[in-house]
Write an enzyme that holds these catalytic residues in place. Structure first.
Site, short mmCIF file in Angstrom:
data_model
loop_
_atom_site.label_atom_id
_atom_site.label_comp_id
_atom_site.label_asym_id
_atom_site.label_seq_id
_atom_site.Cartn_x
_atom_site.Cartn_y
_atom_site.Cartn_z
N HIS A 13 37.18 40.88 32.09
CA HIS A 13 36.44 42.08 32.18
C HIS A 13 37.08 43.46 32.21
O HIS A 13 36.90 44.38 31.81
CB HIS A 13 35.33 41.71 33.29
CG HIS A 13 34.33 42.89 33.64
ND1 HIS A 13 33.08 42.74 33.13
CD2 HIS A 13 34.32 43.83 34.39
CE1 HIS A 13 32.44 43.79 33.56
NE2 HIS A 13 33.14 44.59 34.35
N GLU A 14 37.65 43.30 33.36
CA GLU A 14 38.58 44.47 33.92
C GLU A 14 39.60 44.99 32.58
O GLU A 14 39.68 46.26 32.29
CB GLU A 14 39.41 44.38 35.11
CG GLU A 14 38.54 43.91 36.29
CD GLU A 14 37.41 44.94 36.53
OE1 GLU A 14 37.28 46.25 36.18
OE2 GLU A 14 36.56 44.56 37.15
N HIS A 20 37.56 47.16 30.46
CA HIS A 20 37.50 48.58 30.98
C HIS A 20 38.90 49.11 30.43
O HIS A 20 38.89 50.42 30.34
CB HIS A 20 37.32 48.51 32.43
CG HIS A 20 35.86 48.28 32.84
ND1 HIS A 20 34.86 48.95 32.34
CD2 HIS A 20 35.42 47.45 33.62
CE1 HIS A 20 33.91 48.61 32.78
NE2 HIS A 20 34.04 47.47 33.56
N GLU A 25 30.77 49.64 30.26
CA GLU A 25 30.33 48.09 30.36
C GLU A 25 30.32 47.53 29.06
O GLU A 25 30.45 46.12 29.31
CB GLU A 25 29.22 48.07 31.37
CG GLU A 25 29.22 47.95 32.77
CD GLU A 25 30.28 47.08 33.32
OE1 GLU A 25 29.87 45.95 33.25
OE2 GLU A 25 31.05 47.56 34.19
ZN ZN Z 1 32.88 46.34 34.85
#
Ligand code: ZN
Length: 498
Positions: free
Chosen positions: A262-263, A266, A292
């Site tokens: 997830h990171e 980003h 997101e």
């Molecule tokens: Zn996030």
């Protein structure tokens, strides 16, 4: 004339951005490295830096330059107009607030955090209610200062996703909610049950090595970024220096793996923004929802796919032969795609997660409309939770007190998570249309086609287009929840409802 002004503006913005990146780094360091008794000194450092940042960002010369440039539009290219438009907006938002208000808000934010932490520990909402009421009053005042009149909730949403309003979010969420509630019910009643509890005893050093290999394969550039450990995972920094964090639990290896992916999503967005433009709108992320969409796309659509695991499962098993002995491929894949309603948002899977967001949006909307009083929040929360998730919190700690956001006045933030999920699914089907065999790439460990496409379609755009316009330009249609609904039904229907 216009060019000289633009250059001067650019150097002012550069200074402000450099100061911001130093503050990011200090804050990262605070969460990753700070010795236990050094917090006071760090707070003092941050206060001095915040003051310097504020002075740089509110330099009256910036105001003069953007005013001057606004009258010379015809001399500017489209990109230059974008730079000026955003510089003007940022400058106005910083300078239109009276200094007394800024001070009051900063004090309240820090008071709010401590009040929340105490109330949460004691599971005592009434002691926190006055703080929350004050936070609401403050952001309402802020919206008025900035020209939003009584549309304070629209202002709060726009802060996180420029161009978005409560009415737009409501239309999207209403459609999503209608499909999602029965889907979650059906999955909850399915005899198929994931066994995440069988994944035990994964040595942390080996987990770290595995997820470094995964995140590097996805395209995260470790020469321009790092991955460290912190209490709560996050990603900060831009471009040349992106800092990601994760946390480890020997008995929950999928948590650190997926939170790192997830990171990484980003981080890839930040690393993909135009390198020489981080100080202007051309090299900055457009908003939380789009951010997101990037983290969720890599975490969910990509890393929970069968193609991804065709490549990584043999590596995962080679590293954790003992822990995975006796767990079949299908059992592992089901654990990776576990769906189980929970009371706590941050523990939620990608299907039920959206209902946690819808719950918060509906309560925020009523708080701002004045149809829900702060003291009635716990009751309203628990009722909505039961209606949406089929679960009732046993305490406010498991309910209305679980999130930090409102304690700092961050209303209108939650919808971004779900906007990101909708956008991720819409991008996913769009890229599958362009490259139907995308999962075959993943099965070979090749993520470069997808990353290159995102680089050009999303990352390279900076702030040229608002969230909704970006989605429409890239996918050819307006943002819609129907893609997320289709995706969740396809992926989870085949696992739980077949
Ligand atoms: Zn996030």
């Amino acid at each position: 004339m216009a060019l000289a002004a633009l250059e001067e503006l650019s150097s002012k913005l550069h200074r402000a951005q450099m100061l911001g990146s130093v503050a990011d780094l200090l804050s990262w360091d605070e969460q990753v490295n700070l010795p236990p008794d050094s917090a006071d000194q760090r707070a003092a450092q941050m206060a001095v830096l915040a003051e310097t940042q504020h002075t740089a960002a509110c330099d009256p010369r910036i105001g003069e330059l953007v005013d001057q440039l606004a009258t010379q539009q015809e001399a500017l290219s489209a990109d230059q107009q974008t730079v000026v438009r955003w510089a003007r907006r940022d400058y106005e938002r910083k300078t239109k607030l009276p200094p007394a208000y800024v001070r009051e808000k900063a004090e309240q934010d820090s008071r709010g955090y401590h009040a929340w932490a105490q109330a949460r520990a004691a599971s005592d909402f009434p002691q926190y209610a006055p703080v929350l009421a004050k936070n609401l009053e403050l952001v309402r005042r802020e919206a008025t200062y900035l020209g939003f009149g009584d549309k304070a909730y629209d202002y709060m949403i726009d802060r996180h996703d420029p161009g978005m309003t409560a009415a737009i979010v409501e239309a999207l969420f209403t459609e999503l909610r209608g499909e999602l509630v029965p889907l979650v019910r059906a999955i909850s009643q399915s005899p198929v049950k994931p066994r995440t509890d069988r994944l035990r005893g994964f040595p942390v050093e080996k987990q770290a090595a595995f997820l470094r290999e995964v995140t590097a394969s996805l395209g995260f550039d470790y020469r321009r970024g790092r991955l460290d450990v912190s209490l709560h995972p996050f990603c900060s920094g831009t471009g040349a220096d992106v800092r990601m964090t994760t946390r480890f639990d020997a008995d929950n290896p999928l948590d650190s793996l997926f939170s790192s992916i997830h990171e990484t999503g980003h981080g890839l967005y930040e690393q993909g923004l135009p390198r020489d433009q981080h100080h202007t709108a051309l090299g900055q992320a457009i908003g939380m929802g789009v951010h997101e969409s990037q983290s969720r796309l890599w975490e969910n659509q990509v890393a929970r796919s069968r193609g991804f695991w065709r490549f990584f499962e043999p590596k995962f098993r080679a590293m954790f032969a003992e822990q995975l002995a006796g767990i079949s491929s299908e059992e592992l894949y089901l654990a990776i795609n576990a769906v189980e309603p929970t009371l706590i948002r941050v523990d939620a899977d990608e299907v039920t997660y959206n209902l946690h967001i819808i719950l918060r949006f509906e309560l925020e909307k009523k708080l701002f409309a004045g149809t829900l009083a702060v003291e009635d929040l716990p009751k309203a929360w628990n009722a909505a939770c039961e209606e949406l998730l089929g679960l009732r919190p046993r305490s406010d700690r498991e309910g209305v007190l679980q999130d930090v956001h409102w304690s700092g006045g961050a209303f209108g933030y939650f919808p971004s998570y779900c906007i990101g999920n909708m956008m991720a699914a819409q991008l996913w089907y769009h890229v599958l249309g362009l490259r139907p065999d995308l999962e075959e790439d993943f099965a070979r460990g090749d993520f470069s086609w997808l990353l290159n496409w995102l680089r050009q379609a999303i990352h390279a755009q900076g702030k040229r287009h608002d969230t909704l316009e970006l989605v429409k330009r890239v996918t050819g249609e307006p943002l819609s929840p129907k893609h997320l609904i289709r995706y969740l039904k396809e992926r989870y229907g085949s696992l739980y409802l077949a």
